[in-house]
Design a protein around this motif. Structure first.
Motif, PDB file in Angstrom:
ATOM      1  N   TYR A   1       0.916  -1.317   0.035  1.00  0.00           N
ATOM      2  CA  TYR A   1      -0.036   0.075   0.121  1.00  0.00           C
ATOM      3  C   TYR A   1       0.917   1.213  -0.015  1.00  0.00           C
ATOM      4  O   TYR A   1       0.488   2.196  -0.786  1.00  0.00           O
ATOM      5  CB  TYR A   1      -0.918  -0.086   1.201  1.00  0.00           C
ATOM      6  CG  TYR A   1      -1.914   1.237   1.240  1.00  0.00           C
ATOM      7  CD1 TYR A   1      -2.857   1.509   0.707  1.00  0.00           C
ATOM      8  CD2 TYR A   1      -1.352   2.277   2.235  1.00  0.00           C
ATOM      9  CE1 TYR A   1      -3.510   2.696   0.816  1.00  0.00           C
ATOM     10  CE2 TYR A   1      -1.880   3.258   2.390  1.00  0.00           C
ATOM     11  CZ  TYR A   1      -3.022   3.611   1.753  1.00  0.00           C
ATOM     12  OH  TYR A   1      -3.935   4.728   1.818  1.00  0.00           O
ATOM     13  N   ARG A   2       1.839   1.378   0.830  1.00  0.00           N
ATOM     14  CA  ARG A   2       2.793   2.303   0.715  1.00  0.00           C
ATOM     15  C   ARG A   2       3.517   2.516  -0.194  1.00  0.00           C
ATOM     16  O   ARG A   2       3.763   3.749  -0.693  1.00  0.00           O
ATOM     17  CB  ARG A   2       3.683   2.249   2.150  1.00  0.00           C
ATOM     18  CG  ARG A   2       3.070   2.240   3.627  1.00  0.00           C
ATOM     19  CD  ARG A   2       2.612   3.646   3.955  1.00  0.00           C
ATOM     20  NE  ARG A   2       1.807   3.598   5.083  1.00  0.00           N
ATOM     21  CZ  ARG A   2       0.929   4.310   5.527  1.00  0.00           C
ATOM     22  NH1 ARG A   2       0.873   5.525   5.080  1.00  0.00           N
ATOM     23  NH2 ARG A   2       0.474   4.050   6.613  1.00  0.00           N
ATOM     24  N   GLU A   3       3.827   1.517  -1.073  1.00  0.00           N
ATOM     25  CA  GLU A   3       4.701   1.592  -2.389  1.00  0.00           C
ATOM     26  C   GLU A   3       3.904   2.132  -3.345  1.00  0.00           C
ATOM     27  O   GLU A   3       4.177   2.959  -4.158  1.00  0.00           O
ATOM     28  CB  GLU A   3       5.182   0.342  -2.647  1.00  0.00           C
ATOM     29  CG  GLU A   3       6.500   0.097  -1.928  1.00  0.00           C
ATOM     30  CD  GLU A   3       7.071  -1.483  -2.372  1.00  0.00           C
ATOM     31  OE1 GLU A   3       6.418  -2.000  -3.172  1.00  0.00           O
ATOM     32  OE2 GLU A   3       8.068  -1.965  -1.801  1.00  0.00           O
ATOM     33  N   ASN A   4       2.636   1.489  -3.511  1.00  0.00           N
ATOM     34  CA  ASN A   4       1.478   2.221  -4.293  1.00  0.00           C
ATOM     35  C   ASN A   4       1.500   3.780  -4.266  1.00  0.00           C
ATOM     36  O   ASN A   4       1.205   4.551  -5.003  1.00  0.00           O
ATOM     37  CB  ASN A   4       0.305   1.535  -4.471  1.00  0.00           C
ATOM     38  CG  ASN A   4       0.453   0.382  -4.967  1.00  0.00           C
ATOM     39  OD1 ASN A   4       1.698  -0.114  -5.840  1.00  0.00           O
ATOM     40  ND2 ASN A   4      -0.294  -0.728  -4.517  1.00  0.00           N
ATOM     41  N   GLU A   5       1.152   4.069  -2.985  1.00  0.00           N
ATOM     42  CA  GLU A   5       0.800   5.479  -2.488  1.00  0.00           C
ATOM     43  C   GLU A   5       2.211   6.309  -2.880  1.00  0.00           C
ATOM     44  O   GLU A   5       1.918   7.679  -3.559  1.00  0.00           O
ATOM     45  CB  GLU A   5       0.746   5.674  -1.074  1.00  0.00           C
ATOM     46  CG  GLU A   5       0.066   7.161  -0.729  1.00  0.00           C
ATOM     47  CD  GLU A   5      -0.200   7.142   0.912  1.00  0.00           C
ATOM     48  OE1 GLU A   5      -1.103   8.080   1.142  1.00  0.00           O
ATOM     49  OE2 GLU A   5       0.232   6.447   1.607  1.00  0.00           O
ATOM     50  N   TYR A   6       3.361   5.862  -2.689  1.00  0.00           N
ATOM     51  CA  TYR A   6       4.557   6.519  -2.943  1.00  0.00           C
ATOM     52  C   TYR A   6       4.653   6.593  -4.391  1.00  0.00           C
ATOM     53  O   TYR A   6       4.852   8.047  -4.816  1.00  0.00           O
ATOM     54  CB  TYR A   6       5.891   5.773  -2.478  1.00  0.00           C
ATOM     55  CG  TYR A   6       7.070   6.549  -3.000  1.00  0.00           C
ATOM     56  CD1 TYR A   6       7.549   7.707  -2.596  1.00  0.00           C
ATOM     57  CD2 TYR A   6       7.710   5.885  -3.946  1.00  0.00           C
ATOM     58  CE1 TYR A   6       8.758   8.211  -2.895  1.00  0.00           C
ATOM     59  CE2 TYR A   6       9.006   6.182  -4.432  1.00  0.00           C
ATOM     60  CZ  TYR A   6       9.549   7.461  -3.909  1.00  0.00           C
ATOM     61  OH  TYR A   6      10.727   8.263  -4.323  1.00  0.00           O
ATOM     62  N   ARG A   7       4.447   5.739  -5.302  1.00  0.00           N
ATOM     63  CA  ARG A   7       4.341   5.830  -6.805  1.00  0.00           C
ATOM     64  C   ARG A   7       3.525   6.836  -7.397  1.00  0.00           C
ATOM     65  O   ARG A   7       3.768   7.548  -8.199  1.00  0.00           O
ATOM     66  CB  ARG A   7       4.283   4.559  -7.304  1.00  0.00           C
ATOM     67  CG  ARG A   7       5.553   3.869  -7.487  1.00  0.00           C
ATOM     68  CD  ARG A   7       5.371   2.586  -8.681  1.00  0.00           C
ATOM     69  NE  ARG A   7       5.834   1.280  -7.635  1.00  0.00           N
ATOM     70  CZ  ARG A   7       4.981   0.599  -7.251  1.00  0.00           C
ATOM     71  NH1 ARG A   7       3.574   0.675  -7.302  1.00  0.00           N
ATOM     72  NH2 ARG A   7       5.470  -0.390  -6.657  1.00  0.00           N
ATOM     73  N   ALA A   8       2.236   6.881  -6.735  1.00  0.00           N
ATOM     74  CA  ALA A   8       0.997   7.872  -6.968  1.00  0.00           C
ATOM     75  C   ALA A   8       1.494   9.289  -6.867  1.00  0.00           C
ATOM     76  O   ALA A   8       1.209  10.121  -7.456  1.00  0.00           O
ATOM     77  CB  ALA A   8      -0.195   7.491  -6.507  1.00  0.00           C
TER      78      ALA A   8
END
Length: 104
Positions: free
Chosen positions: A64-71
């Motif tokens: 979740y944190r990686e996806n949020e960071y990429r977004a």
């Protein structure tokens, strides 16, 4: 001669009984040593399942944190949405909708 045969039968029967008792004692000793190991195995399996569940939660949080960071890094609209939400700001002429949560 009959007396010798009778003694031989008694000794043979006694040997069988002693052998059976020794086998029974050996079997009980094996079972008695296996029971604590079985209990320890169940405890370790339970701890393993708890650890695997915790690992799944951590991996899900990481994803979740990686996806949020990429977004945040690649999507300007998402970055603006997060910034306006955290800083409690809005664009001029924009509408802000606030919802109050009820306590259960």
């Amino acid at each position: 001669m009959k007396r010798l045969e009778a003694q031989t039968r008694v000794i043979s029967t006694a040997n069988r009984i002693i052998f059976a008792v020794m086998g029974l004692i050996l079997g009980l000793a094996v079972v008695a040593t296996a029971l604590p190991q079985q209990r320890r195995l169940k405890d370790l399996e339970y701890k393993l399942s708890q650890t695997l569940e915790a690992e799944k939660r951590v991996v899900a949080e990481k994803d979740y944190r990686e996806n949020e960071y990429r977004a945040l890094k690649d999507d300007p609209a998402f970055l603006e949405l997060k910034a306006t939400d955290r800083l409690n700001l809005h664009r001029p002429g924009g509408k802000v909708y606030r919802f109050k949560r009820t306590q259960d």
